[in-house]
Motif scaffolding. Sequence first.
Motif: not given
Length: 190
Positions: A4-16, A54-62, A66-68
């Motif tokens: 839980g110690i964030v190493e860095k910030r990245g940039r979302v190129l594509r969500a979903g 690859d993000v499964v439907a359960e992960t997108l639901r919880k 999906g909207g990052l």
Amino acid sequence: MFTGIVEKRGRVLRAGRRMSVDTGWPDLVLGESISVQGVCLTVARIDGPRAGFDVVAETLRKTTLGGLKGRVNLERALKAGDRLGGHVVQGHVDGTGEVLQAGATLRVRTPLAAQMVPKGSVAVDGVSLTVVDASQEEFSIALIPTTRRLTSLGSVKRGDRVNVELDVLLKKQDSGLTLDLLRKAGFVTN
């Protein structure tokens, strides 16, 4: 496993379902685990410092994946012998919450708050934090300036959704016995 110690910030190129993140790491390995905004994901594709997941439907639901958009918190999985600077974080998000107050104090409404204990640990968007107060419906955490500067929590606003992962050692539904033992040992006071 993560700290839980964030190493860095990245940039979302594509969500979903076929997520892509510019991590900035030049040494990515297929199959490695990376915590993206607190969610454990497996690197499925590599293009230089860009990781595809690859993000499964359960992960997108919880989760909020999906909207990052924009910048996200990143942490690579622990290696044997690494320091545990935060707390044990699995990257298995239990649900989301709504930000009620942002700034030096972050208040979040979520049914998961009923399972938290003051001074216990929680991960919000993958950041290891200490619970200040918790009720049946909401919890609060104090954010030091460093955390606000180095993580996405510095830019959250009222109404935003955040990923919440309960402390694996204090999950009441799974470990009532553990919670009782921690209370008896004086580590938990309520």
